[in-house]
Design a protein around this motif. Structure first.
Motif, PDB file in Angstrom:
ATOM      1  N   HIS A 347       0.814  -1.217   0.000  1.00 20.86           N
ATOM      2  CA  HIS A 347       0.000   0.000   0.000  1.00 20.86           C
ATOM      3  C   HIS A 347       0.850   1.271   0.000  1.00 20.86           C
ATOM      4  CE1 HIS A 347      -4.015  -1.739   0.219  1.00 20.86           C
ATOM      5  NE2 HIS A 347      -3.476  -2.711   0.950  1.00 20.86           N
ATOM      6  N   ASP A 354      -7.530  -2.298  -1.651  1.00 15.05           N
ATOM      7  CA  ASP A 354      -8.363  -3.345  -1.075  1.00 15.05           C
ATOM      8  C   ASP A 354      -9.784  -3.119  -1.578  1.00 15.05           C
ATOM      9  OD1 ASP A 354      -6.169  -4.312   0.224  1.00 15.05           O
ATOM     10  OD2 ASP A 354      -6.644  -3.375   2.161  1.00 15.05           O
ATOM     11  N   GLU A 397      -5.158 -13.075   0.227  1.00 15.77           N
ATOM     12  CA  GLU A 397      -6.094 -11.953   0.433  1.00 15.77           C
ATOM     13  C   GLU A 397      -6.920 -11.800  -0.836  1.00 15.77           C
ATOM     14  OE1 GLU A 397      -4.062  -8.353   1.535  1.00 15.77           O
ATOM     15  OE2 GLU A 397      -3.427  -9.150   3.475  1.00 15.77           O
ATOM     16  N   TRP A 399      -9.154  -9.672  -1.427  1.00 15.07           N
ATOM     17  CA  TRP A 399      -9.561  -8.289  -1.661  1.00 15.07           C
ATOM     18  C   TRP A 399      -8.435  -7.375  -2.141  1.00 15.07           C
ATOM     19  CZ3 TRP A 399      -9.072 -10.892   2.981  1.00 15.07           C
ATOM     20  CH2 TRP A 399      -8.001 -10.498   3.788  1.00 15.07           C
TER      21      TRP A 399
END
Ligand SMILES: [Zn+2]
Length: 428
Positions: A347, A354, A397, A399
């Protein structure tokens, strides 16, 4: 009443009786015979026939209304029946000429078209079968045979035709396009065109203008470069535990997502969430494509994070584990499985997002399924997948997507490579 009178009235009655017998015995069989000839002729080469119409004029009863004449209309025929035929063929779209009662070549062609479309022998002769179908209820209008249209000089998103199909096939042959050749210029085709353009020195706008089309179909068109030149500046940025960013790292092209992306398209959870400008544009294209597929309701719940903010998230998670009675060492190693070490989070790049759906677990939603299938076509990758956990060091993950650009994402998808594997392969 007298029984044996030779009254003039009686004589006339007798004569009439004789006359009708003659007609029935002699003329009727001939009529039936020629009718039979007519029937067999409908599927045969035309031969000269008896003039049925004139025969039928000799009818025993002048008041008798004849049933529809079983005649064949053919090239050379003329009159009201031909006119009626032409009119009907015109209404149904098979005939485009004059309704003049002259059965010419045009009418014959129209009859043939009609017959072919209705499962009849296309001989151009309008006999009983043809005409009863033509004036019947089960008749269908002319269905033109598709003729390939001349290639338009330019194609773009939204176009649906055979020229798009040809373009897709060609791009597929060259390795730029990997989806189905369906003639529908969608986002996938646009990305393929963009990739082709970028590798052929053309302005990469994803639209197939005259210059791009000429290049695509040229003998000199190059195949896709599956292994881009390992120029470190052009490679996707790798951020992981082994490749952290510096403390003060801040990407240069950040934009506010809520201000950039239409609220009607996607909900940005935080008003301060930022992302890389190019990645944000790709997000927009992707969510527009999803909407076109009937999939909406996406939410962006995270984008760019500073190293300081990641430190805060990390510390909070460690504190949670400490509350559970773990040792500090154990709490930190447990946290590392789900929260990136500050400096090691994707990020920080502004290229990771996300994607979620409000009020529900993302996994298994139509949005998640669509995203996992299609994000690659827009330059995104599913960064942390279950079968790559040992390499990435991060639990799967669903997302978390990462923008790498379509020139990389397609290859990573097709070869099932996570970012670490992909970069390792390129720089070897
Ligand atoms: Zn994430």
């Amino acid at each position: 009443m007298r029984k044996h009178a030779f009254s003039p009235f009686g004589v006339i009655l007798w004569l009439l009786l004789i006359a009708s017998t003659v007609i029935v015995v002699i003329l009727l069989p001939r009529t039936l015979d020629s009718y039979g000839q007519l029937q067999t002729e409908q599927n045969a080469t035309p031969t000269p026939t008896a003039n049925v119409e004139s025969m039928l004029l000799i009818t025993a009863d002048p008041n008798h209304i004849p049933t529809p004449t079983p005649l064949i209309l053919r090239t050379g025929s003329q009159g009201e029946e031909v006119k009626r035929l032409q009119q009907r063929l015109l209404e149904l779209g098979f005939y485009t000429g004059l309704v003049d009662g002259q059965f010419g070549q045009g009418t014959a062609e129209a009859v043939k078209l009609f017959q072919a479309q209705h499962g009849l022998t296309a001989d151009g002769l309008a006999g009983n079968d043809t005409r009863s179908l033509l004036f019947g209820d089960s008749v269908s209008t002319y269905i033109p045979t598709p003729v390939p249209s001349p290639t338009p000089s330019s194609l773009a998103m939204g176009d649906k035709n055979s020229a798009v199909k040809a373009l897709q096939q060609r791009l597929k042959d060259l390795g730029f396009y990997t989806s189905s050749v369906d003639g529908d210029y969608g986002a996938g085709t646009q990305e393929a065109v963009r990739l082709f353009q970028s590798q052929h020195g053309l302005a990469a706008d994803g639209q197939a203008g005259p210059e791009t089309l000429a290049a695509v179909f040229s003998q000199n068109a190059k195949k896709v470069v599956a292994t881009p030149t390992p120029d470190p500046a052009l490679l996707p940025l790798l951020i992981n535990a082994d490749h952290p960013v510096a403390d003060g790292y801040r990407p240069s092209n950040l934009v506010n997502l809520r201000k950039t992306l239409p609220a009607s398209l996607v909900y940005v959870k935080g008003s301060e969430i930022e992302g890389d400008k190019a990645a944000a544009a790709a997000l927009q294209t992707m969510f527009e494509a999803a909407r076109a597929d009937g999939v909406t309701g996406f939410q962006i719940s995270a984008g760019y994070r500073s190293v300081g903010y990641q430190q805060k998230l990390f510390d909070e998670k460690v504190a949670e584990y400490l509350k559970d009675g773990r040792t500090r060492e154990s709490a930190i190693s447990a946290t590392k499985l789900t929260v990136a070490v500050p400096g090691a989070s994707e990020h920080h790049s502004g290229l990771a997002f996300d994607i979620t759906v409000q009020g529900t677990i993302f996994k298994g939603t139509p949005q998640q399924i669509w995203l996992h299938k299609h994000c690659w076509d827009y330059g995104f990758i599913i960064r942390y997948q279950a079968d790559k956990e040992k390499i990435t060091g991060i639990l799967a993950e669903d997302w978390h997507i990462r923008y790498v650009g379509v020139q990389h994402s397609i290859i990573m998808r097709d070869q099932n490579l996570c970012l670490e594997e992909y970069l390792e392969r390129l720089t070897q």
